[in-house]
Design a protein around this motif. Structure first.
Motif, mmCIF file in Angstrom:
data_model
loop_
_atom_site.group_PDB
_atom_site.id
_atom_site.type_symbol
_atom_site.label_atom_id
_atom_site.label_comp_id
_atom_site.label_asym_id
_atom_site.label_seq_id
_atom_site.Cartn_x
_atom_site.Cartn_y
_atom_site.Cartn_z
ATOM 1 N N THR A 87 1.526 -23.301 15.328
ATOM 2 C CA THR A 87 0.326 -22.812 15.998
ATOM 3 C C THR A 87 0.645 -21.637 16.910
ATOM 4 N N LEU A 90 1.004 -18.541 14.843
ATOM 5 C CA LEU A 90 -0.289 -18.043 14.371
ATOM 6 C C LEU A 90 -1.016 -17.273 15.467
ATOM 7 N N ASP A 94 -1.792 -13.258 14.945
ATOM 8 C CA ASP A 94 -3.142 -12.689 14.932
ATOM 9 C C ASP A 94 -3.278 -11.526 15.910
ATOM 10 N N ARG A 102 -9.326 -16.424 10.845
ATOM 11 C CA ARG A 102 -8.258 -17.358 10.502
ATOM 12 C C ARG A 102 -8.919 -18.637 10.019
ATOM 13 N N THR A 107 -10.742 -15.503 15.053
ATOM 14 C CA THR A 107 -9.450 -15.785 15.667
ATOM 15 C C THR A 107 -9.587 -15.942 17.178
#
Length: 335
Positions: A87, A90, A94, A102, A107
């Motif tokens: 996580t 990610l 982004d 996402r 996002t």
């Protein structure tokens, strides 16, 4: 979904088999992403963690540990660790990619801001290291800390290689091993370590995760050019528009004539894209069989994953079979 349902996909069957463990992992994730002093942390984290992802990486840790006969509770902490690392990456990705979507949702950096995404990602990394330490295993700490460093290396390498037509398949593989396969292989390896499995079987679990992660990323790159936007949460050609030199394009560039190379240089290296360029790119990918060749590579890595898994004499044959089916399913997404 019933574990015995023939319609259940491999990751759904795996989730059903490990439902009790996964419930505890989810509770642990919710507890550890809380913050009394900064309520934005759970807000941002929950937006991504609870967005309906498959939880594939923590499932790999749980399955590997249970398959090898582990009966303790440290695998729950390790599964939560793996999900927090994923996580956090990610959230950072982004921001770096300036992504706006996402898993089919806006996002975190779009809903809040880049600073929040970066700092919450940092918080999750810190939480992940706390969870690792609680297992009392320096070896587990070493494996997961190394994976976190490798992921960062892969992302930095991708920044320098993604828009350079000189990037070849060897460099692409290094990027994929960093950004995706490192966490897959760590997730499976620590499951074997915590279960005190024989060294050759721990190595086989690590190699299974590595090959599975590579196949997974190759297929993700392939789906960008021939996937279903509703299923993937991405629009066809997003990677092209973002000027990412993924494996299908690398293969097409390798077979390109001078005029085609000029096209790729303009659209990928220089970023001067015009109406109709995506259609032209798809035409060139098909002309040189790049999509078919990319799928063949994914199949080869899937076969390697299954060969590695076959070297494991796990205590739970049903879980082992599900992990083998999972490898097949990764490529079946683009059948």
């Amino acid at each position: 979904m019933s574990l015995d349902s023939p319609a259940a996909k491999p990751h759904e069957r795996l989730a059903a088999a490990l439902d009790g463990d996964m419930g505890e992992v989810n509770a642990l994730i919710r507890a550890r992403m809380a913050s009394e002093n900064a309520p934005r942390i759970p807000e941002v984290t929950a937006h991504l963690v609870e967005a309906g992802g498959k939880r594939l990486r923590p499932l790999l840790t749980l399955a590997s540990a249970r398959m090898m006969g582990y009966s303790g509770s440290h695998h729950l902490r390790l599964a939560a660790t793996v999900e927090f690392i994923h996580t956090a990456t990610l959230l950072h990705d982004d921001v770096v990619d300036e992504s706006r979507q996402r898993r089919g949702r806006p996002t975190a950096n779009l809903l809040w801001d880049n600073k929040s995404s970066v700092l919450v990602g940092d918080y999750l990394f810190a939480r992940s290291f706390q969870l690792m330490v609680e297992t009392g295993s320096l070896r587990v700490l070493d494996i997961l800390a190394d994976a976190a460093a490798t992921i960062a290396e892969g992302e930095v390498l991708q920044m320098t290689a993604a828009q350079n037509l000189a990037t070849d398949e060897a460099v692409y593989l290094k990027v994929v091993r960093g950004k995706t396969a490192a966490l897959f292989s760590a997730a499976t390896e620590v499951g074997g370590v915590i279960a005190d499995a024989p060294e050759d079987e721990i190595r086989a679990l690590r190699e299974y995760g590595d090959a599975l992660g590579i196949a997974f990323q190759i297929v993700d790159d392939l789906l960008d050019y021939q996937g279903d936007a509703k299923a993937t949460g991405k629009n066809i050609g997003d990677d092209f528009r973002e000027r990412k030199l993924t494996l299908p394009v690398i293969k097409a560039v390798g077979a390109a004539d001078a005029e085609e190379r000029t096209f790729w240089s303009r659209t990928i290296e220089k970023g001067r894209q015009e109406d109709g360029d995506l259609d032209r790119a798809l035409t060139l990918l098909n002309k040189h069989g790049a999509l078919q060749a990319t799928r063949a590579d994914a199949l080869a890595w899937t076969a390697k994953a299954k060969d590695s898994l076959a070297r494991v004499s796990g205590a739970d044959a049903a879980l082992q079979e599900m992990l083998a089916d999972l490898a097949d399913f990764v490529v079946a997404r683009v059948s």
